[in-house]
Design a protein around this motif. Structure first.
Motif, PDB file in Angstrom:
ATOM      1  N   ASP A  11       8.536 106.799  33.129  1.00 38.15           N
ATOM      2  CA  ASP A  11       9.184 105.592  33.618  1.00 38.15           C
ATOM      3  C   ASP A  11       9.653 104.670  32.501  1.00 38.15           C
ATOM      4  O   ASP A  11      10.457 103.756  32.714  1.00 38.15           O
ATOM      5  N   GLN A  12       9.166 104.910  31.274  1.00 34.21           N
ATOM      6  CA  GLN A  12       9.585 104.139  30.114  1.00 34.21           C
ATOM      7  C   GLN A  12      10.500 104.938  29.195  1.00 34.21           C
ATOM      8  O   GLN A  12      11.531 104.446  28.724  1.00 34.21           O
ATOM      9  N   GLN A  18      18.080 107.643  28.205  1.00 32.68           N
ATOM     10  CA  GLN A  18      19.288 107.825  29.012  1.00 32.68           C
ATOM     11  C   GLN A  18      20.287 106.698  28.749  1.00 32.68           C
ATOM     12  O   GLN A  18      21.501 106.927  28.730  1.00 32.68           O
ATOM     13  N   ALA A  19      19.781 105.492  28.531  1.00 31.35           N
ATOM     14  CA  ALA A  19      20.656 104.362  28.192  1.00 31.35           C
ATOM     15  C   ALA A  19      21.315 104.580  26.838  1.00 31.35           C
ATOM     16  O   ALA A  19      22.495 104.270  26.646  1.00 31.35           O
ATOM     17  N   ILE A  20      20.559 105.121  25.899  1.00 29.41           N
ATOM     18  CA  ILE A  20      21.116 105.406  24.569  1.00 29.41           C
ATOM     19  C   ILE A  20      22.173 106.499  24.659  1.00 29.41           C
ATOM     20  O   ILE A  20      23.252 106.392  24.048  1.00 29.41           O
ATOM     21  N   GLN A 121      21.499 109.270  40.873  1.00 36.25           N
ATOM     22  CA  GLN A 121      20.398 110.226  40.912  1.00 36.25           C
ATOM     23  C   GLN A 121      20.523 111.277  39.822  1.00 36.25           C
ATOM     24  O   GLN A 121      19.537 111.649  39.177  1.00 36.25           O
ATOM     25  N   LEU A 122      21.760 111.776  39.603  1.00 35.42           N
ATOM     26  CA  LEU A 122      21.964 112.782  38.563  1.00 35.42           C
ATOM     27  C   LEU A 122      21.682 112.215  37.177  1.00 35.42           C
ATOM     28  O   LEU A 122      21.132 112.896  36.304  1.00 35.42           O
ATOM     29  N   LYS A 123      22.061 110.943  36.961  1.00 39.64           N
ATOM     30  CA  LYS A 123      21.794 110.322  35.665  1.00 39.64           C
ATOM     31  C   LYS A 123      20.296 110.147  35.442  1.00 39.64           C
ATOM     32  O   LYS A 123      19.800 110.323  34.324  1.00 39.64           O
ATOM     33  N   ARG A 124      19.562 109.804  36.492  1.00 37.58           N
ATOM     34  CA  ARG A 124      18.112 109.609  36.364  1.00 37.58           C
ATOM     35  C   ARG A 124      17.400 110.913  36.031  1.00 37.58           C
ATOM     36  O   ARG A 124      16.360 110.914  35.368  1.00 37.58           O
ATOM     37  N   ILE A 125      17.955 112.027  36.485  1.00 42.01           N
ATOM     38  CA  ILE A 125      17.360 113.322  36.140  1.00 42.01           C
ATOM     39  C   ILE A 125      17.583 113.625  34.662  1.00 42.01           C
ATOM     40  O   ILE A 125      16.760 114.290  34.016  1.00 42.01           O
ATOM     41  N   GLY A 126      18.691 113.121  34.095  1.00 41.12           N
ATOM     42  CA  GLY A 126      18.931 113.300  32.672  1.00 41.12           C
ATOM     43  C   GLY A 126      19.839 114.451  32.310  1.00 41.12           C
ATOM     44  O   GLY A 126      19.810 114.927  31.175  1.00 41.12           O
TER      45      GLY A 126
END
Length: 322
Positions: A11-12, A18-20, A121-126
């Motif tokens: 969660d951290q 992903q933001a980077i 959702q796809l971005k959160r998966i990475g």
């Protein structure tokens, strides 16, 4: 708890990196006119099947397949390839229409909201997608090209001598419409009155639509067709040069389903006494042939000698051919 056994703080860590990745556009495949483009790098294209963005969001089948292609994309980047790995949305069609009807919202609104949910959702998966190349089939900038492609197909014919499509203006026959790669024909279709549309075979289960279970009937309907059978030989022959597993090639060959045989023409004789008694106005001494002889394709021509005569009612619409 020891440092070694400390749990992974997803969660951290995940949102941070992903933001980077997003800020630095780490997964972008640069074009030749961009500063980071390296012409010496070999190119590799990884394409996923674009999902339909439903209101329910991703299901387990989406990341299952996308994980495998993402592993391949990341591996190739580490091996020095310039990897093009895009994502898009197959947002047109019956599911979007039905969802809009059930939710009481305009399909443009529901599609835009559903795409945003899927993308998040796809971005959160990475996954390592190049989001600068995102495609949406409802975008006029996209579907204007599908319309353009259709016009190219319509204005072309397959030349068996050159084994490729050519402009219809090069056809020297009497009827160019008979060889166009896109044409209109009356063919049997799966018509669903409840959904108000034609369904593909895989969308029909036990005589009912896969969506909502409406009755489906077979009926003739005029619709656009593509003359893909003209490419059967090329599709078969060019499989050999593909770097695909043999099992996949076999599936493709079976799907194409090429058969070799003979086309045999049968003259239609209306000069029999039975035809005269049927009221067709033919005397026993007269005989007729259809202007376009009735034909039958057979892989075993020798069995055609056992063909039985066929009788038809004088009300049969095909008698207009005689």
């Amino acid at each position: 708890m020891s440092e070694r056994r400390k749990p992974y703080s997803f969660d951290q860590i995940e949102p941070k990196w992903q933001a980077i990745w997003d800020k630095r556009q780490i997964f972008h495949a640069p074009n030749p006119d961009e500063k980071d483009f390296d012409p010496a790098k070999p190119k590799f294209y990884v394409l996923d099947m674009f999902p339909y963005p439903s209101g329910a969001g991703l299901h387990v089948g989406h990341p299952e397949g996308y994980t495998a292609t993402d592993i391949t994309a990341r591996y190739k980047r580490l091996r020095g390839f310039s990897v093009l790995h895009p994502m898009g949305w197959d947002a047109f069609g019956l599911p979007a229409e039905q969802y809009a009807i059930k939710s009481g919202q305009h399909p443009a609104i529901t599609t835009r909201e559903n795409v945003a949910k899927f993308k998040s959702q796809l971005k959160r998966i990475g996954f390592s997608y190049d989001w600068q190349r995102e495609i949406n089939t409802t975008d006029p900038r996209y579907f204007k090209w599908t319309q353009w492609i259709f016009l190219q197909i319509y204005n072309s014919w397959f030349n068996p001598k050159t084994n490729k499509a050519e402009p219809i203006s090069t056809y020297r026959g009497d009827n160019p419409d008979s060889v166009r790669l896109a044409y209109v024909a009356e063919v049997p279709v799966n018509w669903c009155a409840g959904l108000g549309t034609v369904l593909a075979n895989e969308e029909v289960i036990d005589g009912k639509s896969e969506i909502d279970g409406y009755p489906v009937e077979r009926r003739p309907m005029r619709q656009w067709m593509l003359r893909i059978t003209a490419y059967a030989d090329r599709l078969i022959n060019e499989l050999d040069g593909l770097d695909w597993p043999e099992s996949i090639k076999l599936l493709q060959r079976n799907w194409i389903g090429r058969s070799e045989g003979a086309e045999i023409e049968f003259p239609i004789d209306l000069g029999s006494a039975r035809a005269s008694r049927a009221g067709l106005g033919a005397s026993p001494k007269r005989s007729f042939k259809v202007r376009s002889p009735a034909s039958k394709f057979s892989r075993r021509a020798r069995t055609r000698f056992t063909a039985r005569p066929t009788w038809c009612s004088r009300r049969n619409t095909r008698l207009s051919m005689i």
